[in-house]
Enzyme design. Structure first.
Site, mmCIF file in Angstrom:
data_model
loop_
_atom_site.group_PDB
_atom_site.id
_atom_site.type_symbol
_atom_site.label_atom_id
_atom_site.label_comp_id
_atom_site.label_asym_id
_atom_site.label_seq_id
_atom_site.Cartn_x
_atom_site.Cartn_y
_atom_site.Cartn_z
ATOM 1 N N ASN A 75 -30.989 48.226 28.006
ATOM 2 C CA ASN A 75 -30.298 49.397 27.469
ATOM 3 C C ASN A 75 -31.300 50.304 26.752
ATOM 4 O O ASN A 75 -32.242 49.834 26.113
ATOM 5 C CB ASN A 75 -29.122 49.025 26.560
ATOM 6 C CG ASN A 75 -29.442 48.036 25.467
ATOM 7 O OD1 ASN A 75 -30.338 47.211 25.612
ATOM 8 N ND2 ASN A 75 -28.722 48.096 24.369
ATOM 9 N N CYS A 86 -26.871 52.017 29.709
ATOM 10 C CA CYS A 86 -26.732 50.552 29.688
ATOM 11 C C CYS A 86 -27.748 49.876 30.613
ATOM 12 O O CYS A 86 -28.206 50.461 31.604
ATOM 13 C CB CYS A 86 -25.344 50.143 30.165
ATOM 14 S SG CYS A 86 -24.005 50.590 29.069
ATOM 15 N N GLU A 88 -27.331 47.453 32.812
ATOM 16 C CA GLU A 88 -26.898 47.252 34.201
ATOM 17 C C GLU A 88 -27.175 48.490 35.039
ATOM 18 O O GLU A 88 -27.618 48.405 36.184
ATOM 19 C CB GLU A 88 -25.392 46.966 34.280
ATOM 20 C CG GLU A 88 -24.929 45.760 33.515
ATOM 21 C CD GLU A 88 -24.483 46.118 32.110
ATOM 22 O OE1 GLU A 88 -25.262 46.765 31.374
ATOM 23 O OE2 GLU A 88 -23.370 45.731 31.739
ATOM 24 N N CYS A 125 -19.652 46.934 30.370
ATOM 25 C CA CYS A 125 -18.738 47.995 29.927
ATOM 26 C C CYS A 125 -18.052 48.627 31.131
ATOM 27 O O CYS A 125 -18.453 48.415 32.287
ATOM 28 C CB CYS A 125 -19.484 49.046 29.111
ATOM 29 S SG CYS A 125 -20.381 50.251 30.116
ATOM 30 N N CYS A 128 -20.236 50.739 33.561
ATOM 31 C CA CYS A 128 -21.083 49.907 34.431
ATOM 32 C C CYS A 128 -20.256 49.246 35.517
ATOM 33 O O CYS A 128 -20.699 49.102 36.653
ATOM 34 C CB CYS A 128 -21.843 48.874 33.608
ATOM 35 S SG CYS A 128 -23.134 49.636 32.590
HETATM 36 N N1 THU Z 1 -24.578 47.978 26.561
HETATM 37 C C1 THU Z 1 -25.170 47.670 27.766
HETATM 38 O O1 THU Z 1 -26.386 47.838 27.937
HETATM 39 N N2 THU Z 1 -24.380 47.173 28.747
HETATM 40 C C2 THU Z 1 -23.043 46.958 28.633
HETATM 41 O O2 THU Z 1 -22.378 46.671 29.606
HETATM 42 C C3 THU Z 1 -22.421 47.002 27.297
HETATM 43 C C4 THU Z 1 -23.150 47.835 26.310
HETATM 44 C C5 THU Z 1 -25.412 48.525 25.480
HETATM 45 C C6 THU Z 1 -25.147 49.966 25.183
HETATM 46 C C7 THU Z 1 -25.590 50.079 23.738
HETATM 47 O O3 THU Z 1 -26.979 50.312 23.728
HETATM 48 C C8 THU Z 1 -25.337 48.689 23.164
HETATM 49 O O4 THU Z 1 -25.168 47.823 24.293
HETATM 50 C C9 THU Z 1 -24.124 48.602 22.278
HETATM 51 O O5 THU Z 1 -23.018 49.094 22.899
#
Ligand code: THU
Length: 171
Positions: A75, A86, A88, A125, A128
């Site tokens: 991320n 994110c 992913e 999330c 993603c």
């Molecule tokens: N995040 C991801 O990288 N992937 C996800 O599927 C969930 C959230 C990151 C985004 C942000 O930098 C941190 O996690 C908190 O939400």
């Protein structure tokens, strides 16, 4: 409904399996799964997450014309918050930008909440999930890092896009 499977070095929680799972063999898949989990955890160490301090890493296996390659992502946050990307999507977009669009596997690790955390604290999330649905088929394996259990064994949840994003939008 989920089932538990134990292989030599991995505890699996099975939510769903690839569609054509007749030859799905967790013993055979163990080393591939462990190496992608490790790659996702390593990717998470590169996270730029000064705001949330929540490090996430992803590792994908993608194919093109018989060649299979691995891409990873972390991320990358932004002071605007909204411009955050994110892990992913970094991994998936890197593969697509290299012309590798045929995904066989994604491993995801929320490094800071992996150990025995609820599935929702380790899951992808919604954005993603929608991006996954663009490129993933029923054959694409989704692995979610469960960290270590009390015995120090690696844990993983295995599923597919149908479970992760039912009733999804597509054109
Ligand atoms: N995040 C991801 O990288 N992937 C996800 O599927 C969930 C959230 C990151 C985004 C942000 O930098 C941190 O996690 C908190 O939400």
């Amino acid at each position: 409904m989920e089932t538990r499977i134990e292989t030599e070095n991995l505890s699996w929680t099975v939510h769903s399996l690839p569609d054509d799972n007749s030859d799905f063999d967790p013993e055979k898949m163990e080393s591939m799964a462990l190496s992608h989990l490790q790659a996702a955890r390593s990717a998470a160490l590169l996270a730029y997450a000064p705001y949330s301090k929540f490090r996430v890493g992803a590792s994908v296996e993608a194919e093109k014309g018989g060649e299979s390659r691995r891409f990873s992502g972390c991320n990358v946050e932004n002071a605007s918050y909204g411009a955050t990307m994110c892990a992913e999507r970094v991994a998936i977009f890197s593969a697509v930008a290299a012309d590798f669009r045929n995904f066989s596997l994604l491993a995801l690790s929320t490094l800071d909440s992996a150990d025995q955390a609820s599935l929702s604290a380790r899951s992808p999330c919604g954005l993603c999930r929608q991006v996954m649905s663009e490129f993933f088929s029923d054959q694409t394996v989704i692995l979610i890092d469960g960290g270590k259990d009390d015995a120090g064994r690696d844990c993983v949840d295995i599923t597919t896009i149908d479970i992760v994003l039912p009733w999804r939008f597509s054109l």
